[in-house]
Design a protein around this motif. Structure first.
Motif, short mmCIF file in Angstrom:
data_model
loop_
_atom_site.label_atom_id
_atom_site.label_comp_id
_atom_site.label_asym_id
_atom_site.label_seq_id
_atom_site.Cartn_x
_atom_site.Cartn_y
_atom_site.Cartn_z
N GLY A 1 -3.81 -7.38 -5.93
CA GLY A 1 -4.44 -6.01 -6.16
C GLY A 1 -3.43 -5.25 -7.37
O GLY A 1 -3.85 -4.34 -7.78
N ARG B 1 -6.04 -6.00 -11.87
CA ARG B 1 -7.59 -6.12 -11.52
C ARG B 1 -8.24 -6.90 -12.60
O ARG B 1 -7.97 -7.08 -13.83
CB ARG B 1 -8.18 -4.71 -11.76
N GLU C 1 0.74 -1.25 0.09
CA GLU C 1 0.01 -0.04 -0.05
C GLU C 1 0.87 1.32 0.03
O GLU C 1 0.50 2.16 0.54
CB GLU C 1 -0.91 -0.08 1.31
N ASP D 1 -12.29 -2.61 -2.89
CA ASP D 1 -12.03 -1.82 -3.89
C ASP D 1 -10.69 -2.07 -4.77
O ASP D 1 -10.42 -2.32 -5.71
CB ASP D 1 -12.27 -0.18 -3.48
N SER D 2 -9.73 -1.88 -3.65
CA SER D 2 -8.34 -2.22 -3.77
C SER D 2 -7.87 -3.32 -3.13
O SER D 2 -7.90 -3.19 -2.15
CB SER D 2 -7.62 -1.07 -4.02
#
Ligand SMILES: Nc1ncnc2c1ncn2[C@@H]1O[C@H](COP(=O)(O)OP(=O)(O)OP(=O)(O)O)[C@@H](O)[C@H]1O
Ligand SMILES: Nc1ncnc2c1ncn2[C@@H]1O[C@H](COP(=O)(O)OP(=O)(O)OP(=O)(O)O)[C@@H](O)[C@H]1O
Ligand SMILES: [Mg+2]
Ligand SMILES: [Mg+2]
Lengths: 328, 250, 303, 250, 303
Positions: free
Chosen positions: C104, C107, B156, C121-122
């Motif tokens: 991720g 997609r 992330e 969503d992600s």
């Protein structure tokens, strides 16, 4: 495009060029001469001698070079890379006195200073003393430092406050683009009219008015060794040059035409009007009672004394070595 | 550096070369064309005050200002190109092509633009040092492996994280390589800039000595310039060693 | 010791997932634009390829021959919490792509990927990922490397390193806390990489051929070590490998990818109790299974 | 080269830069300080004959002679260093150190040594192109993996076999990289050489035009020099493509 | 199908061979001087690292920790003509060094190495050697690569390539004769490399971990292929590997190097008839042997 390329030495049996036909039997001696600047009116007599075949008559093959740096003529002459160089009398003194560089002057071409300190018409400089605190450009020739020093001192200023900038050949451009406040080393017969022609009015100081002796502006120099080995050729060269000079005195317009014809228009676009004016200024300064090119010891002594006085040299060079009077 | 023995051979070579030079110079005996090394050394000593108090500082000022400017501009452009694809697309090809053309030929123009101030010389310096810094930094930023980038993404990481934690550290070794090139070129740039018009500086002084027919005087400032070049490179190497201490160099 | 729990929520579930890479032209051009600008070969002062210690980019990517072809077609499967899944399949069959979908990084074209029953969503940041080779940052020490996911989640560097330091012992890394990656052996680097994946905080770990660069002996050791770690942590593990023995030794279930596009995974349960050891692999049932797997792979590899 | 689309962005950038330049130049209206691009183009057209028949050939002669000489000397030294360990030990460190010093500062001396002949310019060109060729070729010769060398040895390869079958082919890509650098530098070398003393040549002409208050005339030969640089690099790239056809470049 | 012939002349025989590398200091300095001149980091215009396709130099050399220590101490063994010998041992135990001695790249400190009963002044050129990885010359086509040993023995290039072309079919290379190495798969490259070793003309082939860079499946295929080639040619093969399974599958005898200095080779005969297949490895006797070998190696690997 290499003017300096050596021509074939044993050309006797070779091609039948114009030069070959006019030449007397035997080998042609080579003479490389480097001008003091790019060609202008002051060099007309050389081009006349070339055009009219005077050099060939003397059995010479002459190559004319132009310097990329103002100090190259004396440097290369001293280094033996050229036979002859046109340079400035005080520089010969410096070379001889300070480093004992083996150069000697063999002829005086212009007998009094052309070198003036010029600045734009609207400049606030009024007398040489005003140069203090100003930027003065010069073409890297040491003589100019001596000139400014002398002029400012004699006018009561402090020469240490003048900032001298070596600007190479960019005399005109740097003053017009206001990179410097004044330039010295500019010629009364060349830069001044050229700038005027370009629309930049200028004013100037004549060094002779401010304590500088009337030195020989342009002299022809060679290396001691070259002189020894090629004295005859050089004398022959000078005989041809004198013929060219005499022609120039008698037919100034034709002489100028020859010069202008020689100029590669794109390379050195000379302005005819300017060169005409220039020649009128020059002719009296080239004339000598004892013959074009003659040198006299007094002028040398005077210049040496001046330079000694202003600390430009530390020792007195021997007059015997520094020049030969070619007209004798 | 590490093995002093590695220096014996080159030292001997230099020594004999100098000896030969001394011999030839004395044989020719025209010191203004070819001064002997001993004359140069003597001259360096004789001129030490003016060289070290006037001309060396002038040249250093040009070099340092120029390097600072081109590091600033160069890393700036590199980061910008790395950040934005359109910027990269527009500038990168030009940067490359600019290297195949002799930009240095523009140097005389700078005198017209900046006059005989320090800036005309700084401009020459920036002109030739800008490229290695920019392109190396950019390549460095791009050198980070795409696998590592993907790994960080799976953690992330944002664009900023990737820049600071991956691209920036990856680019450092490249940046230093660029800086080493730039530092060397900066000395050359300053010297060339000074030829074109100056009142002080080692390059200027060297040429000026030529007009004084002083061969040893021509070489003495060049020796100093060489020392400046070597010292600057050593400085960068030191800096590199200090900041890249993680590198595998025993 | 099957931890399957068919009635609870799957740790990971693919619902009719389809995927393809963009057309060959664009993706190739893209890849090229980034790595090999056409002008690069012109470079008069070429890139200075500083040998950065520890950077590994040797593994050649499979050539994108199948691009623009569907790679996964309505793929469905579920992985239960705590399972150890090995994924095998010939080169280019899409194993790494599967991981890209789960992490991720890519997609799905259609379909859904659910983690613990939820669609996100992600998926970035939701699973722990340990790439092939170790991929440690060469300028960071062991501690700082392992602390990376914590930092990225917002912890201060100091805090993150403190948390890592506590865990080093469990991973056998206490003596190399402040070493740089190049100072470690391959096995040690894998441990750091695994620790880092664990610290991503997720209970699903994806390991992409983690041991393929190790020599045979170290590899055996690392397999045993990984088993211990897994037992202790009870995380869900998906593990890609080329090595059938490795898969048999580690997995509860083996997924075999063996046609393109992948419509269905060959799902093979390994009939072996835990704890296992090297000798366990020699029971006849397993030998038959191994033969079967090898045949499956071999038919696809021959061209 | 391959993707014409890659050139759109840089082309636009250049186009707008030229437009801005044109605008500024016309606004300032001092064409001898900053000529407008259109003026430069017009001047280029006007001077085409003399530029193409006199100055371009002169510069090309310098460049080609210089490159040939430094390729000869450079590859020669590289091969020699590769052949003999003592030679490498003596020369290699000096080569490296020579790059940290501004050898170009010696250029003015060349005029004293060689006069205004082509050789003073060739000397400058050789001086700055010698290094990249030598060091790249040498590194190329050394780049061949020692494992391959050992393999060849087990096949009873002699020193000559190893040179011709292994080291020489390995060195070619490096040699070309060096040549690309050298080609670019040679244009710079010729230009600088011409500043210092020449009777013809694009660099000489550009400086000469400056004394003539002809700004456009200053830029016109520089544009030509740039084209020379680009063409030479393209030529080397072509040569490389032709001889290294085995390389993995789709 | 043991082809031992204890009474004839051994194909290869070590008589009391001792060897050590020169002292750590000199050899380290040497290695460094060559690869990393201290000045190199100074390089203002650094080496232009042109990415030469196909050049592989990734395998890190083992650190020279044992230098100046005796590596082989009065080592004695013999290999009979036509035997297939596998050599296993932990990293750094001296396997590659053994090959260096046999190829003549290094010379024994004391003792003699006999080929077919004769001692030679230099062994260079006397045995065929296939190094780890493929090590093909990237600028030569398949044919030209394979022709290299013939050229070095004095054949003209044309002649050499003609001879090679005739053999390509046997090696499954007929369709790639004019391809460059980077165009081939790893397995194909190994075939070329093997063909080249065969063409060195010797009946003794030394293969140093030839398959370690291949993936598991390709590796299995290559092993079978190699067996076929060996059967057809009846050459003597010495084969280094890290993989115990590989050794068991291929070898008549396995030499284990497991102490430093090596005084004696653990010499283990593989009790398996030929032809073998993957399943052969699952007989209990072999499984026990494998366990034994693994233990032998493992004790040395743990430090
Ligand atoms: N970024 C990409 N763009 C286009 N195609 C891709 C991309 N990455 C992979 N592919 C293609 O997708 C297919 C699957 O690739 P993937 O990397 O998932 O295979 P893999 O099973 O992991 O192979 P390996 O065992 O060699 O790692 C391959 O045909 C590959 O060419
Ligand atoms: N050229 C050399 N100089 C000095 N020592 C060396 C050299 N080559 C190898 N050694 C040392 O000799 C020992 C044996 O090395 P060798 O390469 O034979 O091991 P190996 O069994 O082939 O290892 P690996 O399985 O990693 O290939 C090692 O300790 C190594 O450090
Ligand atoms: Mg993969
Ligand atoms: Mg080995």
């Amino acid at each position: 495009g290499e003017n300096a390329e050596p021509a074939e030495k044993n050309a006797g049996d070779a091609s039948d060029t114009d030069a070959e036909k006019k030449a007397p039997a035997g080998e042609q001696a080579e003479i490389d001469i480097m001008l003091d600047w790019y060609p202008n009116a002051v060099h007309s007599y050389l081009y006349v001698a070339m055009e009219n075949g005077y050099f060939e008559e003397e059995g010479l093959e002459v190559t004319i070079q132009f310097p990329a740096n103002p100090t190259d003529p004396i440097n290369l002459a001293a280094a033996g890379k050229i036979t002859l160089g046109i340079t400035y009398q005080p520089d010969v003194v410096t070379a001889r006195a300070n480093q004992n560089v083996p150069v000697k002057s063999i002829a005086a071409i212009v007998r009094s200073p052309l070198n003036h300190t010029i600045f734009l018409e609207d400049s606030d400089i009024q007398t040489p003393a005003d140069l203090a605190g100003k930027k003065v450009g010069y073409p890297g020739i040491p003589l100019n430092e001596a000139l400014i020093k002398t002029m400012v001192l004699s006018d009561g200023g402090d020469p240490a406050e003048v900032s001298m900038i070596d600007i190479g050949f960019e005399l005109g451009t740097s003053i017009v683009s206001k990179q410097v406040d004044a330039v010295t080393g500019a010629y009364i017969n060349h830069e001044v009219p050229v700038l005027a022609f370009e629309g930049h009015a200028t004013r100037y100081f004549n060094p002779v008015d401010y304590g500088v002796p009337s030195f020989y502006e342009l002299v022809l120099v060679t290396n001691d060794a070259t002189w020894e080995s090629q004295e005859e050729d050089i004398r022959a060269f000078w005989r041809a040059a004198v013929k060219g000079y005499e022609y120039m005195v008698e037919h100034p317009d034709e002489a100028l035409d020859i010069l202008l014809n020689y100029q590669d228009q794109a390379n050195f676009p000379l302005i005819e009007a300017v060169e005409k004016q220039s020649l009128t200024i020059l002719l009296p300064k080239m004339e000598a009672d004892s013959g074009f090119g003659s040198q006299d010891a007094d002028s040398w002594q005077e210049t040496i004394d001046w330079m000694l006085e202003y600390g430009l040299i530390d020792e007195t060079p021997s007059l015997d070595e520094i020049f030969v009077n070619i007209t004798e | 550096m590490r093995h002093w023995k590695d220096w014996i051979a080159p030292f001997l070579l230099v020594f004999f070369a100098l000896l030969a030079w001394e011999g030839i110079a004395r044989f020719i005996g025209m010191s203004f064309i070819l001064p002997a090394p001993t004359e140069v050394a003597a001259k360096l000593w004789e001129l030490k005050v003016i060289l070290f108090t006037v001309h060396l500082p002038a040249t250093l000022q040009v070099i340092i200002t120029g390097l600072m400017l081109s590091t600033l501009l160069g890393t700036g452009l590199a980061v910008w190109m790395n950040w934005s694809k359109p910027v990269e697309k527009a500038f990168y090809p030009l940067l490359i092509v600019s290297q195949t053309i002799p930009v240095i030929a523009l140097a005389p123009i700078f005198v017209l633009w900046f006059g005989y101030t320090i800036w005309s010389k700084v401009a020459v310096t920036v002109l030739i040092t800008f490229f290695p810094i920019t392109v190396n930094t950019f390549d460095g930023l791009r050198s980070s492996s795409s696998q590592l980038r993907q790994l960080l993404l799976t953690m992330e990481a944002g664009r900023r994280d990737i820049f600071f934690k991956l691209e920036l550290p990856s680019s450092l070794p490249y940046f230093y390589s660029g800086l080493k090139v730039a530092v060397t070129l900066s000395v050359i740039g300053a010297a060339i800039g000074e030829w074109l018009g100056a009142q002080a500086g080692l390059g200027y002084f060297s040429r000026r000595m030529m007009t004084q027919f002083d061969g040893a005087g021509v070489f003495a400032p060049i020796v100093l310039l060489a020392l400046v070049g070597i010292s600057l490179v050593l400085l960068v190497v030191l800096l590199e060693k200090m900041t890249l201490h993680w590198r595998k160099t025993e | 010791m099957m931890r399957n729990n068919q009635h609870g929520q799957a740790a990971l579930q693919f619902n009719n997932v389809s995927f393809r890479y963009p057309t060959a032209e664009t993706s190739a051009a893209k890849a090229k634009g980034r790595r090999n600008h056409p002008l690069r070969s012109f470079r008069p002062f070429p890139a200075i390829k500083t040998a950065v210690a520890g950077s590994q980019t040797t593994k050649s990517q499979p050539l994108p021959t199948h691009a623009d072809q569907l790679l996964f077609d309505s793929l469905q499967f579920r992985v239960e919490a705590g399972e150890f899944i090995c994924i095998i399949g010939p080169s280019g069959s899409g194993k790494s792509t599967l991981f890209k979908l789960i992490t991720g990084l890519s997609r799905p074209e259609t379909g859904q990927i659910l983690l613990h029953g939820t669609a996100h969503d992600s998926l970035l940041g939701k699973v722990g990922y340990m790439p092939q080779h170790d991929l440690l940052l060469p300028w960071r020490t062991v501690v700082a490397n392992a602390a990376l996911p914590l930092e990225l989640k917002g912890a201060s560097r100091k805090e993150a390193e403190q948390r890592v330091t506590k865990l080093l012992g469990q991973f056998g890394l206490e003596h190399v806390a402040n070493s740089f990656p190049w100072e470690l052996s391959g096995g040690m680097r894998q441990r750091v990489s695994f620790l880092r994946a664990v610290l991503s905080g997720s209970d699903i770990l994806l390991l992409d051929e983690p041991f393929s660069a190790l020599d045979a002996i170290t590899r055996l050791e690392m397999q045993e070590w990984l088993m211990e770690q897994w037992k202790r942590r009870r995380t869900t593990v998906l593990f890609i490998t080329h090595d059938v023995d490795e898969a048999l030794f580690l997995a509860d279930r083996i997924f075999v990818l063996h046609d393109t596009p992948v419509r269905q995974l060959h799902d093979i349960s390994v009939p072996l109790r835990r704890p296992r050891n090297a000798a366990s692999l020699h029971n006849p049932e397993l030998i038959a299974l191994k033969q079967q797997l090898l045949e499956l792979l071999r038919t696809k590899v021959k061209r």
